[in-house]
Design an enzyme around this catalytic site. Structure first.
Site, PDB file in Angstrom:
ATOM      1  N   ALA A 180       0.852  -1.192   0.000  1.00  0.00           N
ATOM      2  CA  ALA A 180       0.000   0.000   0.000  1.00  0.00           C
ATOM      3  C   ALA A 180       0.885   1.238   0.000  1.00  0.00           C
ATOM      4  O   ALA A 180       2.103   1.142  -0.179  1.00  0.00           O
ATOM      5  CB  ALA A 180      -0.928  -0.017   1.209  1.00  0.00           C
ATOM      6  N   ASP A 331     -11.721   2.091   6.944  1.00  0.00           N
ATOM      7  CA  ASP A 331     -11.138   1.917   5.608  1.00  0.00           C
ATOM      8  C   ASP A 331     -11.497   0.546   5.018  1.00  0.00           C
ATOM      9  O   ASP A 331     -10.623  -0.255   4.694  1.00  0.00           O
ATOM     10  CB  ASP A 331      -9.614   2.073   5.701  1.00  0.00           C
ATOM     11  CG  ASP A 331      -8.969   2.319   4.342  1.00  0.00           C
ATOM     12  OD1 ASP A 331      -9.692   2.713   3.404  1.00  0.00           O
ATOM     13  OD2 ASP A 331      -7.746   2.117   4.211  1.00  0.00           O
TER      14      ASP A 331
END
Length: 538
Positions: A180, A331
């Site tokens: 990420a 998230d």
């Protein structure tokens, strides 16, 4: 920093344009914000100085890109819309074109600057209150991440755990299983043969964060001076808060353990356990859980897993978080939710990445439960009363549109599309909204609304990919809103006589609510058929 350390930055500024000067100022401010006392060792001090200068130069480059990009965006809006009357068809067509061009420019900026700019782009793409051109274009950032060099990852692990990889792990895959914008995850095997997932933060992130957030805040304020109707400082503040949480892996580990406690009686939920002796603020070692992304419909079909059943279970989990626990995963994009073919009903849902959580204020949680009860029943008086409690005033009428897709005066059944007449009236009303109205609405909202809106937006996208009907989400929210109104005790106590009684009362309330909704749906169908028959007779 002494005078000898500042001269390279002066050379960079001399003879350059104002945007670059501003970028240098931002970079220096970011470094000053992150300044620490000098180290005792000379080698360490020199190394630290080089890193700071390198970080400052990199910050200047990133900030310069951001300033130039936003300048082009501002000029485009000002020039393209200068002679068009707001609200006209030409204005709406042109503003959509400018939105699209601007979104593409921001996408290029995020791809070039990487790191926190990618996170910011992802954050914006999940907000339902921004123009669809931005959410559509920036959503491509969700799956973009370039892994860090393994040597850097190895150094972060060694400096945090105080041992080399070979002293801790029997095996450690150099290729990450996930990457990420702020960290990547590696599969490993401990000396006792235990499979683990090791999440490692990229080096130097805290310093970059200070510079990048400072840039974003200054640009946001600058744009608001040019466009007074633009007031989205709270989005920047919310993003900064979310990023600060995500950089603290100790807090993430605590969040995951708390969520696991709350779901300990829900066997369909799996949350990886934490290995605390191998966890620091920059390294998080967890139990390895296999599975496929929650939007991988092909995998589910191959595994005889019904995607719609997964959708129902997923929305149940998050509805429980929002309305009952008041502790919300902020998230939930597909990369953070896995579906495993092992579980009590033929599958289980694995929740990953617990860095961003929001603990809702208890009064807000109860009022939000009441709001959803009123939204489902379209109790306009109750919705208006709650809107005043939330401080949104005249904008309360948009709550049903935002959350349920109906207007306050809608006669359509829950989960169905608006009638053509309702769509026409809604479009007419939305066209009259100005940017000032949207900004004012955003400023009025309690801060707890922002993570809920983001989470809800991401969940809607996943449910759509899984082919779930609209009413699945609405009924799950209604059910858990009723549960939330009955739950007032410590969730850590687990199943007690009191909690079972609360659940029984909530189930009975939901049962009567479903009967009422079925009756209203039937009434709506009969009305439509009667009107259709009358038109045919005429």
């Amino acid at each position: 920093m002494g005078g000898g350390r500042r001269w390279p930055l002066k050379l960079l500024v001399k003879g350059t344009s104002s945007p670059v000067r501003l970028a240098v100022g931002i970079a220096v401010a970011g470094l000053a914000w992150n300044a620490s006392p000098p180290a005792v060792a000379a080698d360490s001090s020199v190394s630290s100085s080089r890193e700071k200068i390198s970080s400052a130069v990199d910050g200047v480059i990133r900030s310069s890109r951001a300033i130039y990009t936003i300048a082009f965006v501002v000029v485009d809006y000002k020039y393209s819309l200068r002679s068009l009357p707001p609200g006209s068809s030409d204005y709406r067509m042109k503003v959509s074109e400018v939105h699209l061009r601007s979104a593409k420019r921001l996408l290029k900026l995020c791809e070039a600057n990487k790191g926190f700019y990618v996170k910011a782009g992802q954050f914006v793409s999940s907000l339902r209150q921004v123009p669809k051109e931005y959410t559509s274009i920036l959503s491509s950032l969700q799956d973009q991440a370039i892994p860090c060099h393994f040597k850097d990852i190895e150094d972060v692990i060694a400096s945090n755990l105080g041992k080399d990889l070979s002293e801790i792990f029997l095996a450690f895959d150099e290729q990450p299983i996930a990457a990420a914008s702020i960290a990547q995850v590696h599969h490993g095997r401990l000396k006792n043969n235990q499979e683990v997932a090791v999440k490692v933060q990229y080096p130097g992130l805290e310093q970059k964060m200070k510079i990048d957030i400072t840039t974003m805040a200054i640009l946001s304020k600058s744009v608001s001076r040019i466009f007074p109707d633009y007031r989205f400082d709270r989005i920047i503040e919310e993003f900064e808060r979310a990023i600060a949480l995500e950089l603290d892996f100790i807090q993430e580990a605590k969040n995951s353990e708390r969520a696991a406690r709350y779901f300990r009686n829900k066997k369909i939920v799996r949350i990886p356990g934490v290995f605390w002796d191998l966890t620091t603020s920059q390294v998080l070692t967890m139990q390895f859980c296999s599975g496929h992304k929650v939007d991988d419909v092909e995998f589910m079909r191959d595994s005889n897993i019904n995607p719609q059943e997964v959708a129902k279970s997923l929305i149940d989990i998050f509805a429980q978080m929002i309305f009952v626990h008041g502790f919300v995963h902020g998230d939930p994009h597909p990369g953070n939710i896995l579906v495993s073919p092992e579980g009590p009903t033929g599958f289980s849902i694995v929740l990953l990445d617990h860095g961003i959580y929001r603990e809702l204020d208890e009064k807000f949680r109860l009022d939000y439960c009441e709001l959803w009860k009123a939204l489902i029943l379209l109790d306009s008086k109750k919705i208006q009363l709650l809107g005043e409690k939330f401080g949104v005033g005249k904008y309360t009428k948009y709550f049903p549109v935002i959350f349920t897709g109906r207007t306050m005066e809608s006669k359509s059944a829950l989960g169905t599309q608006l009638s053509n007449e309702e769509k026409r009236l809604l479009k007419q009303e939305l066209r009259s909204l100005k940017m000032d109205d949207i900004s004012a609405f955003m400023e009025c909202l309690p801060s707890d609304f922002f993570p809920i809106l983001r989470t809800d937006g991401l969940l809607r996208s996943i449910l759509g990919k899984l082919g779930a009907p609209r009413h699945v989400r609405l009924l799950a929210y209604a059910r858990y809103a009723l549960y939330g109104l009955e739950t007032h005790e410590n969730l850590d106590h687990g199943l007690t006589a009191s909690s079972m009684l609360c659940a029984f009362r909530a189930n009975m309330s939901y049962f009567w609510l479903r009967i009422l909704l079925e009756f209203l749906t039937l009434y709506d169908v009969l009305q439509r058929r009667t009107k259709s028959a009358l038109r045919d007779d005429l």
